[in-house]
Design an enzyme around this catalytic site. Structure first.
Site, PDB file in Angstrom:
ATOM      1  CB  SER A 125       1.131   2.652  -1.548  1.00 28.54           C
ATOM      2  OG  SER A 125       1.708   1.470  -2.047  1.00 28.54           O
ATOM      3  CG  ASP A 271       2.053   3.890  -9.444  1.00 30.86           C
ATOM      4  OD1 ASP A 271       2.883   2.966  -9.391  1.00 30.86           O
ATOM      5  OD2 ASP A 271       1.355   4.240  -8.476  1.00 30.86           O
ATOM      6  CG  HIS A 300       4.085   3.604  -6.011  1.00 30.14           C
ATOM      7  ND1 HIS A 300       2.705   3.537  -6.018  1.00 30.14           N
ATOM      8  CD2 HIS A 300       4.475   3.105  -4.804  1.00 30.14           C
ATOM      9  CE1 HIS A 300       2.279   3.018  -4.890  1.00 30.14           C
ATOM     10  NE2 HIS A 300       3.332   2.755  -4.130  1.00 30.14           N
TER      11      HIS A 300
END
Length: 331
Positions: A125, A271, A300
């Site tokens: 991330s 995601d 995600h």
């Protein structure tokens, strides 16, 4: 693992301001070799700290501490490194870009730890955005990168999510209600439609959607960094853009084309925060990059090793990259 602290004194920032009395919290796993060339760097993610990648690190694991010196480092704003909650500037804390974090990390590695080369930079991330920034800012130092469920530049769609997250955090002046609301905002973006349809939260021990929203997402936001800290990290996330690196004139294509590191890009198949097609474009622009899509419905969250299958896929890809072998194919 207990963390250490590196004192940077004043840190010039990309926006023209200076962050006084800056500190980085970090942890070191394994031993640096005599040449300082076996280091692996793992920048933390949104709300994460120096423990963020423990599942990847250890003897016989993908980041094998028998071979590598693994440095996990907390981003500014995470509540442990310098953040509004632990700094005299408080709410006047300046905007922090990924370049600022990377420049501070560079000083940590070179001035404090004696690192001369990075065998790998990897992160999930926001950590992935910093892996990209490392490869652009310090190409002579970075041999490999493995960005996981992230991107080199924050997309317009992602900015919509960040705007909602910021609005929730500010809704009651940084209080608990706003932070709980922010957790629910993130929950909707963190996993896919099939995850919710199939009740994937049961794999985490929650028996209902509401129990998961309350017990996982709300608690993550309430127990973690303060609202001001989280807003600092939201700002850093929004400012991710390798094209803004000096010398590239705002052109992401030119910045990615300059990357000399070998790379494996690991987006999540579903995601909602970071689209696979954006990572496919990035891979095509980088001279030595492969795209490997993490399969499954976790979206995600797959990048955090949400399931055993996700951990195996990410671990195998990183192991192959470090060994100079082709990474496993994705979905």
């Amino acid at each position: 693992m207990d963390h250490r602290v590196f004192e940077l004194d004043s840190l010039p920032l990309a926006g023209g301001e200076t962050l006084p009395s800056a500190r980085i919290a970090y942890a070191v796993h394994g031993t640096l070799d005599a040449e300082g060339r076996n280091a692996v760097l793992c920048p933390s993610f949104f709300g994460g700290d120096h423990t963020a990648y423990d599942w990847l690190i250890g003897d016989g694991r993908p980041l094998d501490t028998g071979r590598y010196c693994v440095v996990t480092v907390g981003l500014f704003g995470n509540g442990v490194s310098t953040s509004p909650s632990n700094h005299p500037l408080g709410a006047a804390f300046p905007p922090i870009t990924p370049r600022d974090n990377v420049n501070a990390q560079y000083r940590l590695l070179t001035e404090e730890l004696g690192v001369t080369e990075l065998a790998l930079v990897t992160g999930w991330s926001m950590g992935a955005a910093h892996a990209y920034q490392w490869a652009v800012s310090y190409p002579e130092m970075v041999r490999r990168i493995a960005p996981v469920c992230g991107s080199a530049v924050t997309s317009e769609h992602n900015r919509v999510f960040l705007a909602a997250l910021s609005a929730a955090l500010r809704a009651d002046g940084g209080g608990e209600r706003g932070r709980r609301a922010a957790g629910r905002v993130f929950a909707g973006w963190a996993a896919s439609h099939p995850f919710w349809a199939e009740g994937g939260y049961r794999e985490l021990g929650f028996d209902s959607r509401e129990a998961y929203l309350t017990g996982f997402w709300e608690e993550f936001f309430v127990a973690g960094p303060s609202a001001e800290d989280l807003l600092t990290m939201v700002g850093t996330w929004e400012l991710a853009d390798v094209g803004a690196t000096p010398g590239f004139g705002g052109r992401v294509e030119a910045a990615l084309g300059s990357v000399t590191a070998e790379a494996v890009l690991l987006p999540g198949a579903r995601d909602l925060c970071f689209a696979v097609e954006d990572e496919a474009r990035a891979a095509a622009l980088m001279p030595r990059a492969a795209l490997r899509v993490i399969p499954g419905v976790w979206g995600h969250l797959a990048g955090a090793g949400a399931t055993a299958a996700d951990r195996e896929f990410i671990g195998d890809a990183i192991t192959a990259l470090l060994a100079g072998r082709p990474a496993p194919a994705g979905a």
